[in-house]
Design a protein around this motif. Sequence first.
Motif, PDB file in Angstrom:
ATOM      1  N   THR A 140       0.819  -1.218   0.000  1.00 34.06           N
ATOM      2  CA  THR A 140       0.000   0.000   0.000  1.00 34.06           C
ATOM      3  C   THR A 140       0.852   1.267   0.000  1.00 34.06           C
ATOM      4  O   THR A 140       0.378   2.325  -0.398  1.00 34.06           O
ATOM      5  N   GLU A 193      11.303   0.328   3.120  1.00 36.02           N
ATOM      6  CA  GLU A 193      10.198   0.293   4.079  1.00 36.02           C
ATOM      7  C   GLU A 193       8.886   0.239   3.307  1.00 36.02           C
ATOM      8  O   GLU A 193       8.694   0.982   2.347  1.00 36.02           O
ATOM      9  N   ASN A 236       4.377  -0.870   3.609  1.00 35.30           N
ATOM     10  CA  ASN A 236       3.165  -1.316   4.297  1.00 35.30           C
ATOM     11  C   ASN A 236       2.398  -2.212   3.344  1.00 35.30           C
ATOM     12  O   ASN A 236       2.477  -2.043   2.124  1.00 35.30           O
ATOM     13  N   THR A 237       1.625  -3.162   3.916  1.00 36.74           N
ATOM     14  CA  THR A 237       0.873  -4.084   3.074  1.00 36.74           C
ATOM     15  C   THR A 237      -0.598  -4.128   3.471  1.00 36.74           C
ATOM     16  O   THR A 237      -0.981  -3.643   4.535  1.00 36.74           O
ATOM     17  N   ARG A 261      -1.759  -5.444   6.872  1.00 35.35           N
ATOM     18  CA  ARG A 261      -1.426  -4.567   8.009  1.00 35.35           C
ATOM     19  C   ARG A 261      -0.019  -4.800   8.545  1.00 35.35           C
ATOM     20  O   ARG A 261       0.226  -4.723   9.743  1.00 35.35           O
ATOM     21  N   GLN A 262       0.887  -5.081   7.643  1.00 33.52           N
ATOM     22  CA  GLN A 262       2.287  -5.248   8.009  1.00 33.52           C
ATOM     23  C   GLN A 262       3.044  -3.961   7.694  1.00 33.52           C
ATOM     24  O   GLN A 262       2.810  -3.339   6.661  1.00 33.52           O
ATOM     25  N   ASN A 263       3.945  -3.555   8.593  1.00 32.82           N
ATOM     26  CA  ASN A 263       4.876  -2.465   8.333  1.00 32.82           C
ATOM     27  C   ASN A 263       6.263  -3.093   8.379  1.00 32.82           C
ATOM     28  O   ASN A 263       6.706  -3.545   9.432  1.00 32.82           O
TER      29      ASN A 263
END
Length: 150
Positions: A77, A100, A102-103, A106-108
């Motif tokens: 995302t 870095e 985000n997916t 909801r992973q950072n």
Amino acid sequence: MSHIIKNKVYPGSGGDDFEEYEFPQLQGVDAWYGFPGGVQDLRGLQLRYNTSAPHRHGTTDGSPDASYDFKDGEKVTAMDIWGTEESVSGISGGFVTGIEFNTTHRQNILLGDNSGSSKPEHQTVGNGVCIGFSGRSGSDIDALGAVFTD
């Protein structure tokens, strides 16, 4: 046929050009770190796909320092490539310090470092399907830009 978004490679000018991407999607990423002059850099990168052998760039000796495996249907995302344009400990013209992202799960994820003298280059993620990276590498990852479909 899918259209491809190739982000600008950032920040360094050293090393040799590479471009690795495959459909339908990147399966996983492995990262190796180094600390030239006390600054963490992305020393090596391995891109893993379901359809071929892994592609390695930079220095990838031993086990990776960090890894990420994409789940089925997981999309990116937001993504930043972190780097410095300063010459450090014999690495002239800058280098990548981290990736870095985000997916949708909801992973950072941070592979590397996003602090110190680093600054981010925001990546255009299209439809969120990361298919690889282009960049420059020698003994380190000098520059990096993500490749997505739109």
